[in-house]
Design an enzyme around this catalytic site. Structure first.
Site, PDB file in Angstrom:
ATOM      1  N   GLY A 117      10.357  -6.113   6.864  1.00 29.34           N
ATOM      2  CA  GLY A 117      10.403  -7.402   7.282  1.00 29.34           C
ATOM      3  C   GLY A 117      10.255  -8.395   6.014  1.00 29.34           C
ATOM      4  CE  LYS A 152      -3.762  -1.858   2.924  1.00 26.26           C
ATOM      5  NZ  LYS A 152      -3.934  -1.948   4.344  1.00 26.26           N
TER       6      LYS A 152
HETATM    7  P1  ADP Z   1       8.138  -4.923   4.076  1.00 19.60           P
HETATM    8  O1  ADP Z   1       7.331  -5.732   5.262  1.00 19.60           O
HETATM    9  O2  ADP Z   1       9.177  -5.302   3.658  1.00 19.60           O
HETATM   10  O3  ADP Z   1       7.738  -3.262   4.401  1.00 19.60           O
HETATM   11  P2  ADP Z   1       5.258  -4.516   3.056  1.00 19.60           P
HETATM   12  O4  ADP Z   1       4.846  -5.306   4.424  1.00 19.60           O
HETATM   13  O5  ADP Z   1       4.929  -3.096   2.811  1.00 19.60           O
HETATM   14  O6  ADP Z   1       6.851  -5.026   3.044  1.00 19.60           O
HETATM   15  O7  ADP Z   1       4.485  -5.345   1.887  1.00 19.60           O
HETATM   16  C1  ADP Z   1       4.756  -6.757   1.635  1.00 19.60           C
HETATM   17  C2  ADP Z   1       3.402  -7.147   1.148  1.00 19.60           C
HETATM   18  O8  ADP Z   1       2.913  -6.635  -0.066  1.00 19.60           O
HETATM   19  C3  ADP Z   1       3.672  -8.929   0.869  1.00 19.60           C
HETATM   20  O9  ADP Z   1       2.863  -9.339   1.961  1.00 19.60           O
HETATM   21  C4  ADP Z   1       3.265  -8.734  -0.552  1.00 19.60           C
HETATM   22  O10 ADP Z   1       2.666 -10.047  -0.812  1.00 19.60           O
HETATM   23  C5  ADP Z   1       2.284  -7.635  -0.748  1.00 19.60           C
HETATM   24  N1  ADP Z   1       2.304  -7.163  -2.174  1.00 19.60           N
HETATM   25  C6  ADP Z   1       3.383  -7.024  -3.083  1.00 19.60           C
HETATM   26  N2  ADP Z   1       2.851  -6.559  -4.427  1.00 19.60           N
HETATM   27  C7  ADP Z   1       1.429  -7.253  -4.109  1.00 19.60           C
HETATM   28  C8  ADP Z   1       0.539  -7.079  -5.262  1.00 19.60           C
HETATM   29  N3  ADP Z   1       0.660  -6.817  -6.698  1.00 19.60           N
HETATM   30  N4  ADP Z   1      -0.556  -7.751  -4.907  1.00 19.60           N
HETATM   31  C9  ADP Z   1      -0.938  -8.089  -3.689  1.00 19.60           C
HETATM   32  N5  ADP Z   1      -0.085  -8.039  -2.619  1.00 19.60           N
HETATM   33  C10 ADP Z   1       1.143  -7.359  -2.941  1.00 19.60           C
END
Ligand code: ADP
Ligand code: MG
Length: 392
Positions: free
Chosen positions: A349, A197
């Site tokens: 993470g 998001k």
């Molecule tokens: P981080 O933990 O590294 O900060 P985020 O928690 O912001 O990363 O985002 C990771 C999540 O975003 C993962 O669960 C991943 O599956 C989801 N995600 C990434 N791209 C998509 C997409 N196109 N559609 C649905 N979910 C997505």
């Protein structure tokens, strides 16, 4: 300004309370990923070698201010003991007369681990009485828990105000590497931002636009930008209430002459399930009832092009629904193409997990242990758990 570390103060013989981040995943009563324990070893080992009496305090999970038997730190003590090759005495309380007695009996070079500090309601409320009780246990306070430094809790801020307070070695490294991104990155500086998001990362996106030469956007977050640009993304994850925000970020990028790169193509599927049929389409041809679950090969190529000449790279957020192959391909391909000669910093993470899964973790300059904390830091915010530490 740089913070004093354990190396800048006398620790010999002192009772040193170290706030660590031992918030590790447990599986069937065992630590299933000990990355965070390993990350804390340099500080603990240094303090032991210098003859400090080491008292460790951490939270684990979200026990909501009451004891939860499944979140006791016994498995953590067990694993830590194996990693250190020396005993770690685990207490069943965090503060109080029994803990004080155990601390009094602690010899130089020995280690105590307090119980999960979030079993006490005063922790997240930064209760002054709990801070006092923690301060009674120590002569010096060390914060090595970068991952919780964005929270003003009793064990991160309250107690730090009552004793001389310095950074642990892990904390110092996080501040040095992330601080460099904000102050003097080698250029060109490229950031890759993905994840689910925009709303989670508005602050970081805004601040990065003032710092980077290129901003590569992928993952679910890119969908919102693409919809803001007028594309129809079918049933893809998209934040319709953030379209204005996305447009304003795009305008800001143009104004600041940042090379903002959105996906050209996407991997789409009718659903987010294993074995589902999927195909690559340009961003203007997402089938009506399908969803974008990864960046496509043309996008990977475009990202690689930018990354190949970058000297500093920061990456937060996977480029697709990486938990479910084959939708991890874009993330894995980009991870494998990170240039060895650049300063590469990974935060978040899920991103750290994805890069580790791609098998390139050992080529990365720095895998940040702080998810939310690293983002708040890069937003330019002062983290309360850092602000309270003594300046050099
Ligand atoms: P981080 O933990 O590294 O900060 P985020 O928690 O912001 O990363 O985002 C990771 C999540 O975003 C993962 O669960 C991943 O599956 C989801 N995600 C990434 N791209 C998509 C997409 N196109 N559609 C649905 N979910 C997505
Ligand atoms: Mg995440």
């Amino acid at each position: 300004m740089a913070k004093k570390t354990v190396r800048d103060v006398e620790v010999r013989g002192k009772r040193v309370l170290v706030r660590v981040d031992f918030n590790v995943p447990l599986h069937e009563g065992k630590v299933s990923d000990d990355t965070r324990l390993r990350a804390a070893l340099p500080t603990i080992e240094y303090l032991c070698q210098q003859g400090a009496r080491v008292i460790l305090v951490s939270h684990l999970g979200r026990p909501k201010g009451a004891p939860d038997p499944s979140l006791r730190l016994d498995p953590v003590a067990q694993r830590l003991q194996e990693l250190l090759g020396k005993p770690v005495r685990k207490l069943d309380q965090c503060v109080g007369p029994e803990v004080e007695a155990a601390v009094d009996a602690l010899q130089p070079g020995e280690i105590l681990l307090l119980e999960n500090i979030r079993f006490l309601p005063g922790e997240t409320k930064n209760d002054p009485e709990l801070a006092q009780s923690l301060a009674r246990l120590c002569d010096l306070y060390v914060n090595d828990a970068f991952g919780t430094a964005h929270r003003a809790h009793a064990s991160t801020v309250g107690v730090a105000r009552l004793r001389p307070a310095v950074a642990g070695l892990l904390m110092a490294r996080e501040l040095e590497v992330l601080g460099r991104l904000l102050s003097a990155p080698d250029r060109p500086f490229a950031a890759i931002i993905g994840g689910a998001k925009i709303s989670d990362k508005i602050g970081v996106l805004r601040n990065l636009l003032g710092l980077v030469d290129s901003l590569l956007i992928g993952g679910g977050m890119a969908n919102t930008f693409l919809v803001a640009e007028g594309y129809d993304l079918g049933r893809s994850l998209c934040e319709l209430d953030r379209l204005e925000e996305a447009r304003s970020l795009l305008a800001q990028a143009r104004e600041r002459r940042v090379n903002l790169v959105l996906p050209d193509d996407l991997v789409v599927a009718p659903d987010k399930i294993a074995g589902v049929e999927h195909r690559v389409v340009p961003v203007n041809a997402v089938p009506k009832d399908w969803m974008a679950l990864d960046v496509g090969p043309a996008t990977v190529k475009a990202f690689r092009q930018v990354l190949s000449s970058a000297r500093t790279i920061f990456w937060n957020g996977p480029l697709g629904y990486f938990e479910q192959p084959p939708f991890d391909e874009g993330t894995v391909e980009v991870a494998r193409s990170l240039p060895a000669g650049a300063v590469t910093v990974i935060g978040g993470g899920d991103t750290v997990a994805a890069v580790t899964r791609a098998g390139v973790a050992d080529r990365i300059t720095h895998l940040s242990t702080g998810g939310g904390a690293s983002l708040e830091f890069l937003e330019g915010k002062e983290l309360p758990g850092v602000a309270v530490l003594e300046d050099k």
